[in-house]
Design a protein around this motif. Structure first.
Motif, PDB file in Angstrom:
ATOM      1  N   ASP A 259      -4.456  20.364 -27.457  1.00 11.28           N
ATOM      2  CA  ASP A 259      -4.273  21.251 -28.610  1.00 11.28           C
ATOM      3  C   ASP A 259      -3.742  22.624 -28.214  1.00 11.28           C
ATOM      4  OD1 ASP A 259      -5.067  19.451 -30.519  1.00 11.28           O
ATOM      5  OD2 ASP A 259      -7.146  20.105 -30.550  1.00 11.28           O
ATOM      6  N   TYR A 260      -3.307  22.765 -26.983  1.00 11.66           N
ATOM      7  CA  TYR A 260      -2.782  24.061 -26.526  1.00 11.66           C
ATOM      8  C   TYR A 260      -1.304  24.126 -26.878  1.00 11.66           C
ATOM      9  CZ  TYR A 260      -1.507  27.816 -23.301  1.00 11.66           C
ATOM     10  OH  TYR A 260      -1.026  28.983 -22.756  1.00 11.66           O
ATOM     11  N   ARG A 261      -0.955  25.053 -27.774  1.00 10.43           N
ATOM     12  CA  ARG A 261       0.415  25.126 -28.281  1.00 10.43           C
ATOM     13  C   ARG A 261       0.684  26.522 -28.807  1.00 10.43           C
ATOM     14  NH1 ARG A 261      -2.142  21.114 -32.238  1.00 10.43           N
ATOM     15  NH2 ARG A 261      -3.169  22.498 -33.710  1.00 10.43           N
ATOM     16  N   PRO A 262       1.963  26.823 -29.117  1.00  9.49           N
ATOM     17  CA  PRO A 262       2.287  28.171 -29.594  1.00  9.49           C
ATOM     18  C   PRO A 262       1.541  28.592 -30.855  1.00  9.49           C
ATOM     19  CG  PRO A 262       4.266  27.122 -28.796  1.00  9.49           C
ATOM     20  CD  PRO A 262       3.185  26.065 -28.767  1.00  9.49           C
ATOM     21  N   ARG A 263       1.325  27.685 -31.787  1.00  9.11           N
ATOM     22  CA  ARG A 263       0.517  28.047 -32.962  1.00  9.11           C
ATOM     23  C   ARG A 263      -0.957  27.829 -32.593  1.00  9.11           C
ATOM     24  NH1 ARG A 263       3.314  25.526 -38.297  1.00  9.11           N
ATOM     25  NH2 ARG A 263       3.898  23.827 -36.896  1.00  9.11           N
ATOM     26  N   LEU A 264      -1.498  28.828 -31.923  1.00 12.16           N
ATOM     27  CA  LEU A 264      -2.809  28.691 -31.316  1.00 12.16           C
ATOM     28  C   LEU A 264      -3.935  28.528 -32.326  1.00 12.16           C
ATOM     29  CD1 LEU A 264      -2.434  31.503 -28.651  1.00 12.16           C
ATOM     30  CD2 LEU A 264      -1.943  29.082 -28.445  1.00 12.16           C
ATOM     31  N   LEU A 265      -3.733  29.037 -33.521  1.00 13.56           N
ATOM     32  CA  LEU A 265      -4.817  29.057 -34.496  1.00 13.56           C
ATOM     33  C   LEU A 265      -4.831  27.822 -35.381  1.00 13.56           C
ATOM     34  CD1 LEU A 265      -4.348  32.747 -35.699  1.00 13.56           C
ATOM     35  CD2 LEU A 265      -5.425  31.880 -33.618  1.00 13.56           C
ATOM     36  N   ALA A 399       6.823  24.555 -25.296  1.00 11.20           N
ATOM     37  CA  ALA A 399       7.957  24.777 -26.193  1.00 11.20           C
ATOM     38  C   ALA A 399       7.500  24.732 -27.644  1.00 11.20           C
ATOM     39  CB  ALA A 399       9.027  23.719 -25.950  1.00 11.20           C
ATOM     40  N   ALA A 400       8.115  25.580 -28.479  1.00 11.74           N
ATOM     41  CA  ALA A 400       7.785  25.655 -29.898  1.00 11.74           C
ATOM     42  C   ALA A 400       8.905  25.059 -30.735  1.00 11.74           C
ATOM     43  CB  ALA A 400       7.553  27.104 -30.305  1.00 11.74           C
ATOM     44  N   ALA A 401       8.548  24.616 -31.941  1.00 11.53           N
ATOM     45  CA  ALA A 401       9.561  24.180 -32.897  1.00 11.53           C
ATOM     46  C   ALA A 401      10.473  25.354 -33.240  1.00 11.53           C
ATOM     47  CB  ALA A 401       8.889  23.641 -34.149  1.00 11.53           C
ATOM     48  N   ARG A 402      11.757  25.091 -33.408  1.00 13.07           N
ATOM     49  CA  ARG A 402      12.741  26.158 -33.625  1.00 13.07           C
ATOM     50  C   ARG A 402      13.076  26.387 -35.096  1.00 13.07           C
ATOM     51  NH1 ARG A 402      13.434  29.047 -28.868  1.00 13.07           N
ATOM     52  NH2 ARG A 402      13.343  27.603 -27.104  1.00 13.07           N
ATOM     53  N   LEU A 406      10.380  24.248 -40.925  1.00 14.06           N
ATOM     54  CA  LEU A 406       9.211  23.439 -40.565  1.00 14.06           C
ATOM     55  C   LEU A 406       7.941  24.263 -40.754  1.00 14.06           C
ATOM     56  CD1 LEU A 406       8.729  21.118 -37.541  1.00 14.06           C
ATOM     57  CD2 LEU A 406       7.094  22.972 -37.904  1.00 14.06           C
ATOM     58  N   TYR A 407       7.975  25.514 -40.320  1.00 13.44           N
ATOM     59  CA  TYR A 407       6.815  26.388 -40.477  1.00 13.44           C
ATOM     60  C   TYR A 407       6.527  26.642 -41.954  1.00 13.44           C
ATOM     61  CZ  TYR A 407       7.488  27.329 -35.492  1.00 13.44           C
ATOM     62  OH  TYR A 407       7.637  27.206 -34.141  1.00 13.44           O
ATOM     63  N   TRP A 408       7.566  26.880 -42.714  1.00 13.72           N
ATOM     64  CA  TRP A 408       7.378  27.162 -44.138  1.00 13.72           C
ATOM     65  C   TRP A 408       6.746  25.971 -44.845  1.00 13.72           C
ATOM     66  CZ3 TRP A 408       6.428  30.568 -47.500  1.00 13.72           C
ATOM     67  CH2 TRP A 408       6.623  30.336 -48.864  1.00 13.72           C
ATOM     68  N   ARG A 409       7.199  24.746 -44.523  1.00 19.48           N
ATOM     69  CA  ARG A 409       6.615  23.565 -45.155  1.00 19.48           C
ATOM     70  C   ARG A 409       5.142  23.426 -44.778  1.00 19.48           C
ATOM     71  NH1 ARG A 409      11.752  21.393 -43.767  1.00 19.48           N
ATOM     72  NH2 ARG A 409      10.888  20.417 -41.887  1.00 19.48           N
ATOM     73  N   CYS A 431       7.351  32.472 -30.201  1.00 15.93           N
ATOM     74  CA  CYS A 431       7.699  31.305 -29.386  1.00 15.93           C
ATOM     75  C   CYS A 431       8.841  30.499 -29.995  1.00 15.93           C
ATOM     76  CB  CYS A 431       6.484  30.414 -29.190  1.00 15.93           C
ATOM     77  SG  CYS A 431       5.107  31.228 -28.324  1.00 15.93           S
ATOM     78  N   ALA A 432       9.024  30.588 -31.312  1.00 12.30           N
ATOM     79  CA  ALA A 432      10.123  29.866 -31.950  1.00 12.30           C
ATOM     80  C   ALA A 432      11.480  30.386 -31.500  1.00 12.30           C
ATOM     81  CB  ALA A 432      10.003  29.975 -33.471  1.00 12.30           C
ATOM     82  N   PHE A 433      11.500  31.572 -30.903  1.00 13.27           N
ATOM     83  CA  PHE A 433      12.757  32.207 -30.493  1.00 13.27           C
ATOM     84  C   PHE A 433      12.772  32.498 -28.995  1.00 13.27           C
ATOM     85  CE2 PHE A 433      11.458  33.456 -34.776  1.00 13.27           C
ATOM     86  CZ  PHE A 433      12.489  32.889 -35.528  1.00 13.27           C
ATOM     87  N   TRP A 434      11.838  31.911 -28.272  1.00 11.28           N
ATOM     88  CA  TRP A 434      11.696  32.144 -26.834  1.00 11.28           C
ATOM     89  C   TRP A 434      12.586  31.176 -26.069  1.00 11.28           C
ATOM     90  CZ3 TRP A 434       8.450  36.213 -26.429  1.00 11.28           C
ATOM     91  CH2 TRP A 434       8.059  36.638 -25.162  1.00 11.28           C
ATOM     92  N   ASP A 435      12.922  31.517 -24.834  1.00  9.43           N
ATOM     93  CA  ASP A 435      13.628  30.567 -23.984  1.00  9.43           C
ATOM     94  C   ASP A 435      12.702  29.410 -23.635  1.00  9.43           C
ATOM     95  OD1 ASP A 435      15.773  32.277 -24.057  1.00  9.43           O
ATOM     96  OD2 ASP A 435      15.407  33.150 -22.085  1.00  9.43           O
ATOM     97  N   SER A 436      13.269  28.245 -23.393  1.00 10.98           N
ATOM     98  CA  SER A 436      12.469  27.051 -23.118  1.00 10.98           C
ATOM     99  C   SER A 436      11.675  27.211 -21.822  1.00 10.98           C
ATOM    100  CB  SER A 436      13.372  25.822 -23.006  1.00 10.98           C
ATOM    101  OG  SER A 436      14.030  25.582 -24.234  1.00 10.98           O
ATOM    102  N   PRO A 437      10.451  26.681 -21.782  1.00 15.32           N
ATOM    103  CA  PRO A 437       9.637  26.756 -20.566  1.00 15.32           C
ATOM    104  C   PRO A 437      10.312  26.063 -19.383  1.00 15.32           C
ATOM    105  CG  PRO A 437       8.279  26.146 -22.453  1.00 15.32           C
ATOM    106  CD  PRO A 437       9.699  26.084 -22.910  1.00 15.32           C
ATOM    107  N   ARG A 438      10.039  26.572 -18.181  1.00 18.62           N
ATOM    108  CA  ARG A 438      10.599  25.995 -16.966  1.00 18.62           C
ATOM    109  C   ARG A 438       9.873  24.722 -16.542  1.00 18.62           C
ATOM    110  NH1 ARG A 438      13.348  29.881 -13.702  1.00 18.62           N
ATOM    111  NH2 ARG A 438      14.566  31.198 -15.127  1.00 18.62           N
ATOM    112  N   GLU A 439       8.598  24.592 -16.915  1.00 22.85           N
ATOM    113  CA  GLU A 439       7.800  23.435 -16.524  1.00 22.85           C
ATOM    114  C   GLU A 439       7.169  22.805 -17.760  1.00 22.85           C
ATOM    115  OE1 GLU A 439       5.405  23.689 -12.736  1.00 22.85           O
ATOM    116  OE2 GLU A 439       5.468  25.816 -13.276  1.00 22.85           O
TER     117      GLU A 439
END
Length: 523
Positions: A259-265, A399-402, A406-409, A431-439
Motif C-alpha cells: 500500500d506504499y504509493r504516492p497517494r499516501l492517504l 511511479a504515480a499515475a500521470r 484519473l484523480y478527478w474520477r 508525484c504525478a509530474f515527477w520524473d520516473s523512479p530509477r528503481e
C-alpha cells in the motif's frame, strides 16, 4: 503520518510525519531482491571502513538541539556515502548521525538505529528520548539517531516550496481540482529546477543502503532498528535488501508495503472519520472551553459549517504578519493533521484551532494561539524549515499515475461516501509530474522476525496495514493496542503494556510466543 525537531513537534503535523507515514501506495517491486553484496565487491569498501570523527553536536551559538545532546552525553559525526550507489566513485554526500553509548558495557547488546517516520523525519536528536523509552534495557545499547539523506543536518535539500505539506484537498468542485493540478505541477517543477541532479537518488532504498554503511562504520555485524510510521517501511526494506545484517526490529505503526504509493492517504478515510468523531465527542464534553457544540453531532455540524464557509471564500484567522487565509483545499488537511493523537494535550490543541476556525467561519475576528503560529507558517506557507524532501522520497520510490482525469474520477467517486476526506485522500500531488523512479519499489519476498506495534484506531498508518505486514512476515509478532486513535506508541503514548512488550523483546531478543493485545488505559 510523527515527534523532536521543530517539524516533528508540530501539533498540527504530528500525524503528517506519517503523512509520510501516511504513505499508502503500491509498493510493488518487480525484480526479486538478491542478497546484499559484500562492500568490497560493490566498490563500497571505503565507505564501510571510514573512520568517524565523533565530537560535539553543537553547530553554532544558537544550536539548542546540539547543546541538549551534548549535555545528555550524545556525540555526533558525519558519515560519507555515495549520492549514487551505482557510481560509488562519483559525488558523495553526508549523513549526520548521533550516538548515545551503552553505559552497561558488561551486558552490551549492540547498536540500535532510530527512524521517526516521514519520509523526511530527522532522528539525530532522538537518542535521549529513546533511552528513556527503553528504560533499564536502554543502558545496554548504543542508541544511534540519524537524519536520512537530504534531511536535517545531512546534506541539505530545500525546494523552497510555498507550502510545507503537499497533501491538500481538491476542494468542493472542479475549479478547485484544476487549481490543484496547476499548483502540484508547479511544486514538482520547482523541485526539479532547484535540485534536479539529486532528486533521483532521494529514495527509501538508498536510505536503507546508507543505514547499512552506518552499520559498517560502527563496526557492527548486525544492527537493531526502531522505526515509527514511514520508518516501518524503511525497516522492512532494509530486511529485504540486507538479510542477515539486522538483529531486533521494532516497527511501530506499520505500513503495508503493498500500500506504499504516492497517494499516501488513500484508504484511510474510515479511520480518520472515526478519529474525528471520537474527538467531537470529547470536544462536546468541553463545550464551555471551546464552544463547538454540546453533543458529538453538534460538534460535527460545526466542522461542516467551517468547511462550507471555506468553500465560499478563504477564512482569515489571526492578524498582521500572522494572518492566515485558509481555503477549502487546506481546511481538511488541518482537520486531518489534528486527529492522529487522542491524548488530552493534543485534543486541546486541536480544539483551540477549531474554535478559531469556527469564529472565522462566522466572520468574527480571531487570534491564533501563539503555539500554533509556527505550525501554520510551515504547513500553509512552507516557512521555517526546508521543504520538498518528503515528496522527493515518495515520488522517487513509486511511479504515480500521470492523467489528472484519473484523480478527478477517484475524487468524485470517493467524496460521496467520504465528503470531508475523500477529496484529500484521492487528490493529485507532485508525484504525478515527477520524473520516473530509477528503481522498482521493494517487494517483500523474505520472512523477517520483527515486533510490530499498532493501535486499532491509528488514522495514519491504519491497523489493517500492520495486520497485512504481519501476514507478509510470518515470523513477526503483532502487539495490538485496542481503543486508541493514536499514531506512534512505544515510549510516546504512555501505555505500560505496549512499552513492556517492546522492552522485553529488546532485552531478550525473543519475540512473544504469540501475538499480544493491550488495552488503552483510562485517562
Amino acid at each position: 503520518m510523527t515527534p523532536v525537531s521543530p517539524a516533528a513537534r508540530r501539533a498540527l503535523a504530528v500525524g503528517l510525519t506519517l503523512a509520510a507515514c501516511l504513505t499508502s501506495s503500491p509498493v510493488l517491486a518487480t525484480a526479486a531482491e538478491t542478497p546484499a553484496q559484500d562492500s568490497s565487491e560493490a566498490g563500497l569498501d571505503r565507505y564501510y571502513r571510514q573512520h568517524l570523527g565523533w565530537g560535539s553536536c553543537i553547530k553554532g551559538p544558537d544550536d539548542t538541539t546540539g547543546r541538549d545532546l551534548d549535555q545528555a552525553g550524545v556525540q555526533c559525526a558525519d558519515v560519507t556515502v555515495p549520492l549514487d550507489y551505482a557510481d560509488p566513485r562519483g559525488r558523495t554526500i553526508t549523513v549526520a548521525i548521533s550516538r548515545l553509548k551503552a553505559t552497561d558495557t558488561r551486558h552490551r547488546t549492540g547498536a540500535i538505529l532510530l527512524n521517526n517516520g516521514g519520509p523526511g523525519g530527522p532522528a539525530l536528536q532522538s537518542p535521549p528520548q529513546a533511552r528513556a523509552s527503553m528504560k533499564e534495557v536502554g543502558a545496554r545499547y548504543d542508541i544511534v539517531g540519524f537524519d536520512p539523506r537530504f534531511i536535517g543536518r545531512s546534506t541539505a535539500l530545500d525546494c523552497g516550496l510555498p507550502v510545507g505539506m503537499t497533501w491538500l484537498s481538491a476542494g468542493t468542485g472542479r475549479a478547485g481540482f484544476d487549481r490543484q493540478v496547476t499548483l502540484q505541477k508547479g511544486l514538482a517543477d520547482k523541485c526539479r529546477a532547484t535540485d534536479a541532479a539529486v532528486l533521483p537518488h532521494i529514495t527509501t532504498r538508498n536510505t536503507a543502503r546508507d543505514m547499512d554503511v552506518i552499520r559498517g562504520t560502527l563496526g557492527e555485524r548486525k544492527i537493531s532498528f526502531l522505526g515509527y510510521s514511514y520508518g516501518t517501511y524503511l525497516g522492512t526494506v532494509y530486511t529485504q535488501m540486507f538479510p542477515g545484517r539486522y538483529d531486533r526490529m521494532v516497527l511501530d505503526g506499520a505500513i503495508n508495503p503493498n500500500d506504499y504509493r504516492p497517494r499516501l492517504l488513500k484508504g484511510t478515510e474510515l479511520e480518520n472519520e472515526k478519529a474525528l468523531s471520537d474527538w467531537a465527542a470529547w470536544a462536546a464534553e468541553h463545550h464551555d472551553t471551546y464552544g463547538l457544540g454540546r453533543s458529538r453531532a453538534e460538534v460535527l455540524a460545526t466542522v461542516d459549517r467551517i468547511v462550507a464557509a471555506a468553500a465560499r471564500g478563504p477564512l482569515t484567522i489571526g492578524a498582521g504578519a500572522d494572518a492566515f487565509r485558509i481555503d477549502d483545499s487546506q481546511v481538511p488537511l488541518l482537520f486531518f493533521s489534528g486527529i492522529a493523537d487522542d491524548t488530552a494535550p493534543a485534543r486541546a490543541s486541536f480544539g483551540e484551532l477549531l474554535s478559531v476556525l469556527a469564529k472565522a467561519a462566522q466572520g468574527r475576528p480571531t487570534t491564533v494561539p501563539p503555539m500554533l503560529v509556527p505550525e501554520l507558517r510551515y504547513v500553509l506557507r512552507g516557512e521555517g524549515e526546508p521543504t520538498g524532501a518528503q515528496s522527493a522520497v515518495i515520488c522517487g520510490d513509486v511511479a504515480a499515475a500521470r492523467d489528472p482525469e484519473l484523480y478527478w474520477r477517484d475524487i468524485e467517486r470517493n467524496r460521496i461516501a467520504h465528503p470531508l476526506f475523500g477529496a484529500l485522500t484521492n487528490n493529485i500531488n507532485p508525484c504525478a509530474f515527477w520524473d520516473s523512479p530509477r528503481e522498482e519499489p521493494t517487494r517483500v519476498r523474505r520472512d523477517a522476525p520483527a515486533l510490530i506495534v499498532a493501535a486499532t484506531g491509528d488514522p495514519r498508518t491504519t491497523y489493517k496495514g500492520s495486520v497485512e505486514l504481519h501476514k507478509q512476515l510470518p515470523s513477526s509478532r503483532l502487539v495490538t493496542l485496542e481503543g486508541a486513535n493514536r499514531h506512534a506508541l512505544f515510549g510516546r503514548y504512555g501505555n505500560a503494556c505496549v512499552d513492556d512488550q517492546v522492552n522485553r523483546y529488546l532485552a531478550t531478543g525473543k519475540l512473544p510466543a504469540r501475538d499480544q493485545t493491550c488495552v488503552k488505559q483510562a485517562g
